[in-house]
Design a protein around this motif. Structure first.
Motif, mmCIF file in Angstrom:
data_model
loop_
_atom_site.group_PDB
_atom_site.id
_atom_site.type_symbol
_atom_site.label_atom_id
_atom_site.label_comp_id
_atom_site.label_asym_id
_atom_site.label_seq_id
_atom_site.Cartn_x
_atom_site.Cartn_y
_atom_site.Cartn_z
ATOM 1 N N LEU A 220 10.463 -7.596 -7.812
ATOM 2 C CA LEU A 220 10.245 -6.674 -6.698
ATOM 3 C C LEU A 220 8.759 -6.373 -6.600
ATOM 4 O O LEU A 220 8.086 -6.204 -7.620
ATOM 5 C CB LEU A 220 11.022 -5.382 -6.920
ATOM 6 C CG LEU A 220 10.865 -4.290 -5.850
ATOM 7 C CD1 LEU A 220 11.536 -4.722 -4.554
ATOM 8 C CD2 LEU A 220 11.471 -2.975 -6.348
ATOM 9 N N MET A 221 8.244 -6.339 -5.381
ATOM 10 C CA MET A 221 6.858 -5.957 -5.161
ATOM 11 C C MET A 221 6.763 -5.010 -3.966
ATOM 12 O O MET A 221 7.358 -5.259 -2.921
ATOM 13 C CB MET A 221 5.976 -7.175 -4.909
ATOM 14 C CG MET A 221 4.539 -6.816 -4.569
ATOM 15 S SD MET A 221 3.478 -8.247 -4.381
ATOM 16 C CE MET A 221 3.371 -8.790 -6.078
ATOM 17 N N VAL A 222 6.026 -3.933 -4.145
ATOM 18 C CA VAL A 222 5.747 -2.984 -3.072
ATOM 19 C C VAL A 222 4.264 -3.097 -2.739
ATOM 20 O O VAL A 222 3.409 -3.008 -3.626
ATOM 21 C CB VAL A 222 6.097 -1.543 -3.482
ATOM 22 C CG1 VAL A 222 5.779 -0.573 -2.341
ATOM 23 C CG2 VAL A 222 7.561 -1.444 -3.877
ATOM 24 N N LYS A 223 3.944 -3.309 -1.457
ATOM 25 C CA LYS A 223 2.567 -3.489 -1.006
ATOM 26 C C LYS A 223 2.225 -2.407 0.011
ATOM 27 O O LYS A 223 3.020 -2.114 0.895
ATOM 28 C CB LYS A 223 2.398 -4.878 -0.371
ATOM 29 C CG LYS A 223 2.705 -6.014 -1.320
ATOM 30 C CD LYS A 223 2.563 -7.360 -0.643
ATOM 31 C CE LYS A 223 3.724 -7.645 0.274
ATOM 32 N NZ LYS A 223 3.677 -9.014 0.832
ATOM 33 N N TYR A 224 1.030 -1.866 -0.146
ATOM 34 C CA TYR A 224 0.598 -0.829 0.791
ATOM 35 C C TYR A 224 -0.876 -1.022 1.114
ATOM 36 O O TYR A 224 -1.708 -1.242 0.232
ATOM 37 C CB TYR A 224 0.804 0.566 0.196
ATOM 38 C CG TYR A 224 0.246 1.674 1.069
ATOM 39 C CD1 TYR A 224 0.843 2.005 2.282
ATOM 40 C CD2 TYR A 224 -0.900 2.363 0.687
ATOM 41 C CE1 TYR A 224 0.320 3.004 3.091
ATOM 42 C CE2 TYR A 224 -1.429 3.368 1.484
ATOM 43 C CZ TYR A 224 -0.813 3.680 2.685
ATOM 44 O OH TYR A 224 -1.337 4.663 3.488
ATOM 45 N N VAL A 225 -1.200 -0.980 2.404
ATOM 46 C CA VAL A 225 -2.574 -1.020 2.887
ATOM 47 C C VAL A 225 -2.831 0.282 3.629
ATOM 48 O O VAL A 225 -1.972 0.752 4.381
ATOM 49 C CB VAL A 225 -2.808 -2.219 3.829
ATOM 50 C CG1 VAL A 225 -4.267 -2.277 4.265
ATOM 51 C CG2 VAL A 225 -2.411 -3.518 3.145
ATOM 52 N N GLN A 226 -3.997 0.874 3.420
ATOM 53 C CA GLN A 226 -4.319 2.149 4.042
ATOM 54 C C GLN A 226 -4.041 2.137 5.540
ATOM 55 O O GLN A 226 -4.471 1.241 6.260
ATOM 56 C CB GLN A 226 -5.791 2.483 3.804
ATOM 57 C CG GLN A 226 -6.112 2.866 2.370
ATOM 58 C CD GLN A 226 -7.599 3.064 2.169
ATOM 59 O OE1 GLN A 226 -8.376 2.133 2.311
ATOM 60 N NE2 GLN A 226 -8.004 4.280 1.852
ATOM 61 N N GLY A 227 -3.288 3.128 5.990
ATOM 62 C CA GLY A 227 -3.018 3.272 7.406
ATOM 63 C C GLY A 227 -1.861 2.453 7.925
ATOM 64 O O GLY A 227 -1.618 2.426 9.134
#
Length: 317
Positions: A220-227
């Motif tokens: 499992l991978m969770v990815k987040y980019v600002q905004g």
């Protein structure tokens, strides 16, 4: 005219390169996780080289294509080093560059576990080819006074906890969030864009069935980019015949399926093939996305064997 240039630059900044959303997208994170996390380097106990190519949204005009060469290795058991050379082309925009990384590995619990901390420095040259775009007014000062190419530098940080079967990683590229300014520094205005910080949280576990030479690995991978809205990648890989053949099925939000197969020739040459399809109407405009990786694995050592005894660790992790 100015709004057309801003739109073009926005496309470049969003679809650019290196390791994620603003950076390039990959489906092979579980096979070459060094692409996004510098702390991975050295965690396999060997040296490896990988050549990769991804063609996203095949047959779509100006679709992103990303390619490169990566290396990662283990030096004197506790040190990991790595390097990456990459190129990314999206329509009239492109980015070329590379990075180097270092990781320090800390043995824990009588060498049954390890914690790695990694840092990387990278440089990239961003280019917009305005000659490939039909402009309403080619004499606009936004074009004549602007730069077609900008070089930027940034840093990455990563942490990786791993055992023989369990792995947990966290990575944050674009730490400095370097400005990307195609305006040639005109006046005191703010630049049009900059590198947005990315965050990756990954988790994987290998269920081993040694009598059948089978390994089942959910990840499992969770990815987040600002905004932006966080994205989730999840799936399972099944390896057979002592990991000589593997098949994987993954789902990536908001609506993508990724099919993967991997072959290991002579226990040295891995070849990974990937194919993504969209589960929405966009699939009507594209044949999907393809990914290819071919590498070479040098002989490895068991990082989890006791240092001075021949006893096998009993850790289930």
């Amino acid at each position: 005219m100015r709004k057309h240039l801003i739109l073009l630059i926005s496309l470049f900044i969003f679809c650019g390169t290196s390791e994620a959303q603003q950076d390039p997208l990959f489906a092979q994170y579980n096979s070459n996780a060094f692409l996004i996390n510098p702390a991975i380097s050295g965690s396999k106990g060997n040296h490896s080289i990988n050549l990769f190519h991804r063609w996203q949204w095949v047959m779509f005009p100006g679709a992103p294509q990303t390619f490169g060469l990566s290396y990662q290795g283990n030096v004197k058991d506790l040190h990991g080093i790595g390097a990456l050379i990459f190129g990314d082309v999206t329509g009239p925009t492109s980015r070329w560059g590379g990075k180097v990384s270092y990781a320090f590995h800390i043995p824990l619990a009588q060498r049954k576990m390890r914690l790695s901390i990694g840092l990387a420095a990278r440089v990239a040259h961003n280019t917009i080819r305005t000659d490939m775009v039909q402009l309403i007014d080619p004499n606009d000062v936004a074009i004549t006074n602007g730069d077609n190419g900008v070089t930027s530098a940034d840093a990455e940080f990563g942490v990786f906890f791993y055992t023989k079967n369990l792995s947990i990683g966290f990575a944050a590229p674009n730490l400095i969030q370097t400005k990307i300014d195609f305006g040639n520094g005109a006046g005191n205005r703010d630049p049009i864009g900059h590198g947005y910080r990315h965050y990756f949280l990954s988790l994987g576990y290998k269920f081993r069935m040694p009598e059948k030479k089978i390994i089942v690995e959910p990840s499992l991978m969770v990815k987040y980019v600002q905004g932006t809205i966080p994205q989730v990648d999840g799936g399972v890989t099944v390896s057979v015949l002592d990991e000589q053949i593997a098949f994987g099925l993954f789902y990536r939000s908001p609506a993508f399926l990724s099919f993967q197969c991997k072959f290991l020739f002579d226990k040295k040459v891995p070849v990974l093939l990937g194919f993504d399809v969209a589960l929405n109407n966009f699939q009507q405009h594209s044949l999907g996305s393809t990914e290819l990786m071919i590498g070479y694995e040098f002989p490895s050592t068991d990082l989890f064997s006791p240092k001075e005894t021949g006893e096998e660790p009993d850790g289930e992790l």
